[in-house]
Design a protein around this motif. Sequence first.
Motif, PDB file in Angstrom:
ATOM      1  N   ASN A  58      20.531 -16.453 -50.156  1.00 49.66           N
ATOM      2  CA  ASN A  58      19.618 -15.345 -50.419  1.00 49.66           C
ATOM      3  C   ASN A  58      20.362 -14.070 -50.830  1.00 49.66           C
ATOM      4  OD1 ASN A  58      17.313 -13.677 -50.415  1.00 49.66           O
ATOM      5  ND2 ASN A  58      17.735 -13.085 -48.285  1.00 49.66           N
ATOM      6  N   PRO A  59      20.192 -13.631 -52.074  1.00 50.03           N
ATOM      7  CA  PRO A  59      20.964 -12.475 -52.552  1.00 50.03           C
ATOM      8  C   PRO A  59      20.626 -11.162 -51.873  1.00 50.03           C
ATOM      9  CG  PRO A  59      19.316 -13.112 -54.176  1.00 50.03           C
ATOM     10  CD  PRO A  59      19.327 -14.189 -53.131  1.00 50.03           C
ATOM     11  N   THR A  60      19.399 -11.011 -51.370  1.00 54.74           N
ATOM     12  CA  THR A  60      19.001  -9.697 -50.857  1.00 54.74           C
ATOM     13  C   THR A  60      19.545  -9.386 -49.468  1.00 54.74           C
ATOM     14  OG1 THR A  60      16.915 -10.516 -49.922  1.00 54.74           O
ATOM     15  CG2 THR A  60      16.869  -9.750 -52.212  1.00 54.74           C
ATOM     16  N   SER A 106      14.219  -6.508 -51.864  1.00 61.74           N
ATOM     17  CA  SER A 106      13.719  -6.712 -50.506  1.00 61.74           C
ATOM     18  C   SER A 106      12.443  -5.924 -50.249  1.00 61.74           C
ATOM     19  CB  SER A 106      14.771  -6.276 -49.486  1.00 61.74           C
ATOM     20  OG  SER A 106      15.938  -7.038 -49.591  1.00 61.74           O
ATOM     21  N   GLU A 107      11.613  -6.484 -49.394  1.00 63.82           N
ATOM     22  CA  GLU A 107      10.538  -5.696 -48.813  1.00 63.82           C
ATOM     23  C   GLU A 107      11.167  -4.752 -47.780  1.00 63.82           C
ATOM     24  OE1 GLU A 107       7.072  -7.849 -47.350  1.00 63.82           O
ATOM     25  OE2 GLU A 107       7.793  -9.635 -48.395  1.00 63.82           O
ATOM     26  N   LYS A 108      10.429  -3.731 -47.404  1.00 64.68           N
ATOM     27  CA  LYS A 108      10.885  -2.831 -46.355  1.00 64.68           C
ATOM     28  C   LYS A 108      10.181  -3.201 -45.051  1.00 64.68           C
ATOM     29  CE  LYS A 108      13.588  -0.470 -48.978  1.00 64.68           C
ATOM     30  NZ  LYS A 108      15.063  -0.590 -48.809  1.00 64.68           N
ATOM     31  N   PHE A 109      10.974  -3.384 -44.005  1.00 58.18           N
ATOM     32  CA  PHE A 109      10.436  -3.819 -42.727  1.00 58.18           C
ATOM     33  C   PHE A 109      10.776  -2.835 -41.619  1.00 58.18           C
ATOM     34  CE2 PHE A 109      10.735  -7.786 -45.063  1.00 58.18           C
ATOM     35  CZ  PHE A 109       9.637  -8.514 -44.629  1.00 58.18           C
ATOM     36  N   THR A 132      12.654 -10.446 -45.633  1.00 58.11           N
ATOM     37  CA  THR A 132      12.012 -10.810 -46.901  1.00 58.11           C
ATOM     38  C   THR A 132      12.063 -12.316 -47.129  1.00 58.11           C
ATOM     39  OG1 THR A 132      12.528  -8.680 -47.919  1.00 58.11           O
ATOM     40  CG2 THR A 132      12.072 -10.519 -49.406  1.00 58.11           C
ATOM     41  N   ILE A 133      13.246 -12.908 -47.026  1.00 60.85           N
ATOM     42  CA  ILE A 133      13.371 -14.329 -47.330  1.00 60.85           C
ATOM     43  C   ILE A 133      12.699 -15.201 -46.275  1.00 60.85           C
ATOM     44  CG2 ILE A 133      15.660 -14.524 -46.251  1.00 60.85           C
ATOM     45  CD1 ILE A 133      14.241 -16.518 -49.259  1.00 60.85           C
TER      46      ILE A 133
END
Length: 282
Positions: A58-60, A106-109, A132-133
């Motif tokens: 996963n790159p992010t 990425s999403e922000k969490f 995200t992943i």
Amino acid sequence: MMVFTKKEEIQKYLTRLKSKGQSVGFVPTMGALHQGHVSLVQKALEDNDIVVVSIFVNPTQFDNREDLDKYPRTLERDTKLLNSVSTHILVYAPTVNDIYDNRIESEKFSFGGLEFEMEGKFRAGHFDGVGTIVKRLFEIVKPQNAYFGEKDFQQLAIIKAMVKIHRLPVRIIGCPIFRELNGLAMSSRNERLKPEYKKVAPFIYKTLKSAKKQFGTKSAKQVTEWVEEQFAKHELLKLEYFIIADVETLKPVKRKSKNKLYRAFIAVYADDIRLIDNIALN
């Protein structure tokens, strides 16, 4: 054993299995599988009718592009290993585009503050990438149960928090750290260790065990200072951090309490390879 590369294909196949009442367990990985991964898969096989293993770098979740580029990719070997474990395993090995639809971000969490401790202080954006992943994989596979190793204890805690916050219908199961005979926590990164670093890397777990023994009679500050001294004297291993933290909040402990559980966390550089480990203290 079947290998899927597209989410639509594995979703269609899993929908058919679930319509027959079969339960699905899920083990997300970044490949370069070893016996630690196998132990997760075996636990999943015990609990479920079918097991999905994802293999996706996963790159992010990489804050270091060089680390991403060097991460081992061994899909053929990984599938052979899984096939030797069981034929009741489905492999999902997607492309980056299949996961991210040409938008690699990425999403922000918010994970209730867990993301700001330890790894979060040293790896910018890492846990947004993890969240995200894992969330996307859960949405694709829709497992009843998902299995994660305690070597990445902070990641395990964050995924549990994410599932609770977003009310995802999956049970998260943490599994014990699987170690090599010399005590080194198994990791895909171990393959990249040069011989001289592979030889001394067990010093990490040896130090953790000593720290646990000392924690019974000494303060967290004293134990931390002792660990830092041991690595300061080591010729090859460089300590990034050693932290004794509350298991629930992951915040560093200032004063021990009999009513709380604590764990020691460590990150060490062996040349350019970053190794992490942890141990329960009480």
